[in-house]
Design a protein around this motif. Structure first.
Motif, short mmCIF file in Angstrom:
data_model
loop_
_atom_site.label_atom_id
_atom_site.label_comp_id
_atom_site.label_asym_id
_atom_site.label_seq_id
_atom_site.Cartn_x
_atom_site.Cartn_y
_atom_site.Cartn_z
N ASP A 1 12.31 21.09 -74.83
CA ASP A 1 11.29 21.09 -75.89
C ASP A 1 10.55 19.75 -75.94
OD1 ASP A 1 11.95 23.67 -76.54
OD2 ASP A 1 13.15 23.14 -78.30
N LEU A 2 11.30 18.65 -75.78
CA LEU A 2 10.67 17.34 -75.80
C LEU A 2 9.79 17.12 -74.57
CD1 LEU A 2 13.62 15.14 -77.11
CD2 LEU A 2 11.48 15.62 -78.29
N MET A 3 10.22 17.67 -73.43
CA MET A 3 9.39 17.59 -72.23
C MET A 3 8.04 18.26 -72.47
SD MET A 3 10.57 16.19 -69.34
CE MET A 3 12.05 15.23 -68.99
N GLN A 4 8.07 19.43 -73.09
CA GLN A 4 6.84 20.15 -73.38
C GLN A 4 6.00 19.42 -74.42
OE1 GLN A 4 6.36 22.25 -70.84
NE2 GLN A 4 6.01 24.04 -72.12
N TRP A 5 6.65 18.83 -75.41
CA TRP A 5 5.96 18.14 -76.50
C TRP A 5 5.22 16.90 -76.01
CZ3 TRP A 5 7.27 13.12 -78.04
CH2 TRP A 5 6.67 12.66 -79.21
N SER A 6 5.79 16.21 -75.05
CA SER A 6 5.29 14.89 -74.66
C SER A 6 3.98 14.96 -73.89
CB SER A 6 6.34 14.15 -73.81
OG SER A 6 6.49 14.78 -72.55
N GLU A 7 3.20 13.92 -74.03
CA GLU A 7 1.99 13.71 -73.23
C GLU A 7 2.20 12.56 -72.24
OE1 GLU A 7 -1.36 15.02 -76.51
OE2 GLU A 7 -0.44 13.03 -76.65
N GLY A 8 3.19 11.73 -72.51
CA GLY A 8 3.57 10.64 -71.63
C GLY A 8 5.06 10.39 -71.78
N GLN A 9 5.65 9.69 -70.82
CA GLN A 9 7.08 9.44 -70.86
C GLN A 9 7.41 8.03 -70.39
OE1 GLN A 9 9.46 12.52 -68.99
NE2 GLN A 9 8.17 14.16 -69.84
N VAL A 10 8.57 7.54 -70.85
CA VAL A 10 9.16 6.29 -70.37
C VAL A 10 10.54 6.62 -69.83
CG1 VAL A 10 9.98 3.99 -70.99
CG2 VAL A 10 7.91 4.91 -72.08
N TRP A 11 10.79 6.23 -68.58
CA TRP A 11 12.10 6.43 -67.96
C TRP A 11 12.74 5.06 -67.76
CZ3 TRP A 11 10.77 10.17 -63.30
CH2 TRP A 11 10.35 11.40 -63.82
N GLU B 1 -11.63 16.27 -77.98
CA GLU B 1 -10.65 15.20 -77.85
C GLU B 1 -9.60 15.28 -78.96
OE1 GLU B 1 -12.26 11.33 -77.48
OE2 GLU B 1 -13.34 11.76 -75.63
N PRO B 2 -8.30 15.23 -78.59
CA PRO B 2 -7.25 15.28 -79.61
C PRO B 2 -7.33 14.08 -80.55
CG PRO B 2 -6.36 15.62 -77.40
CD PRO B 2 -7.76 15.15 -77.23
N THR B 3 -6.91 14.29 -81.76
CA THR B 3 -6.93 13.21 -82.74
C THR B 3 -5.53 12.74 -83.12
OG1 THR B 3 -7.01 14.81 -84.55
CG2 THR B 3 -9.12 13.97 -83.73
N HIS B 4 -4.49 13.47 -82.68
CA HIS B 4 -3.13 13.07 -83.02
C HIS B 4 -2.70 11.87 -82.16
CE1 HIS B 4 -2.58 15.94 -79.64
NE2 HIS B 4 -1.64 15.09 -79.27
N PRO B 5 -1.72 11.09 -82.62
CA PRO B 5 -1.23 9.96 -81.83
C PRO B 5 -0.68 10.45 -80.49
CG PRO B 5 -0.41 9.84 -84.08
CD PRO B 5 -1.03 11.20 -83.92
N PRO B 6 -0.81 9.65 -79.43
CA PRO B 6 -0.22 10.04 -78.15
C PRO B 6 1.29 10.24 -78.28
CG PRO B 6 -0.97 7.75 -78.10
CD PRO B 6 -1.50 8.36 -79.35
N ARG B 7 1.78 11.31 -77.68
CA ARG B 7 3.19 11.69 -77.83
C ARG B 7 3.99 11.21 -76.62
NH1 ARG B 7 1.36 17.86 -79.20
NH2 ARG B 7 0.74 17.52 -81.38
N ILE B 8 4.92 10.28 -76.87
CA ILE B 8 5.66 9.65 -75.78
C ILE B 8 7.15 9.96 -75.93
CG2 ILE B 8 6.15 7.52 -74.55
CD1 ILE B 8 3.19 8.22 -74.56
N LEU B 9 7.73 10.52 -74.87
CA LEU B 9 9.17 10.77 -74.79
C LEU B 9 9.82 9.66 -73.99
CD1 LEU B 9 11.79 12.51 -74.93
CD2 LEU B 9 10.93 13.72 -72.90
N LEU B 10 10.94 9.14 -74.49
CA LEU B 10 11.65 8.07 -73.80
C LEU B 10 13.04 8.53 -73.41
CD1 LEU B 10 10.00 6.68 -76.50
CD2 LEU B 10 10.46 4.66 -75.10
N LEU B 11 13.41 8.33 -72.15
CA LEU B 11 14.71 8.70 -71.62
C LEU B 11 15.45 7.45 -71.14
CD1 LEU B 11 13.72 11.76 -69.37
CD2 LEU B 11 14.34 11.78 -71.79
#
Length: 227
Positions: A81-91, A17-27
């Motif tokens: 790059d941000l698309m690849q980085w993200s684990e979740g997104q807000v549109w 299980e990952p320990t880093h904070p969830p990565r969220i991209l917002l558009l």
């Protein structure tokens, strides 16, 4: 008796299980100086950070139209790059003529159909929101859900539509307390929960057809130049 084909039934093995904070991209979908879709996204990002997420907001200013520049254009590369980085997104898009804005759609149209054997957005979580200049509408969030499904994302059940958005933000560009604000809190909290669930269990979004099909075969099938 009908027999099953030789199926590759090996599911993805859940990693540690990952320990880093969830990565969220917002558009967001407007380049106006006071863009209400941007203000709503900034409010959402504050909430996401409160819930423990790592956030990035993409600024669409300077992004060329799809196919109007090479993919190594700096703004295109930043977005991908941000698309690849993200684990979740807000549109979040304003509603214009009953639809999402061109500024918003152009961002999604830069996302390739596939990187390797899968779409770069596949399995990521998604929350959809819209702002309206007049009365409340759900046209845009409904369209965003269709796009999310097409891009093989997991769109959470909750959503936010803010009517008369110009009345919902104060002079400091903060969203005023209201039931509409409470809904945004609900949406962001739900997004973090589902993001944590799915990133820790990739087998939930794994597909037999993609385990079977090679990257080369997929590339040949979706390559528009071959049509």
């Amino acid at each position: 008796m009908t027999t099953l084909p030789n199926l590759d039934t090996t599911l993805t093995t859940p990693p540690t299980e990952p320990t880093h904070p969830p990565r969220i991209l917002l558009l967001y979908g407007s380049t106006r100086a006071r863009s209400f879709s941007r203000l709503l996204v900034e409010e959402a990002a504050r909430l996401l950070r409160h819930f423990g997420a790592d956030t990035r907001i993409f600024n669409p200013s300077g992004l060329p139209l799809p196919d109007d520049a090479p993919t190594d254009h700096p703004k295109v590369q930043e977005l991908l790059d941000l698309m690849q980085w993200s684990e979740g997104q807000v549109w979040c898009s304003p509603e214009r003529h009953g639809s999402m804005s061109a500024v918003f759609k152009a961002q999604l149209d830069w996302v390739p159909l596939a990187l390797g054997a899968v779409r770069p957005t596949q399995g990521k979580t998604l929350a959809v929101m819209q702002v309206c200049g007049g009365s409340q509408s759900f046209n845009t969030v409904n369209q965003l859900r269709v796009l999310g499904r097409w891009m093989r994302m997991f769109t959470i059940p909750n959503q936010s539509s803010v009517p008369k958005a110009f009345m919902e933000f104060d002079d400091q560009d903060r969203m005023k307390p209201s039931e509409l604000y409470d809904r945004v809190v609900d949406v962001m909290e739900e997004l973090v929960k589902f993001t944590l669930l799915l990133r820790n269990h990739p087998e939930l979004v794994d597909r037999y057809s993609e385990r079977k099909e090679s990257a080369a075969e997929l590339s040949q099938r979706v390559n528009q130049q071959s049509i």
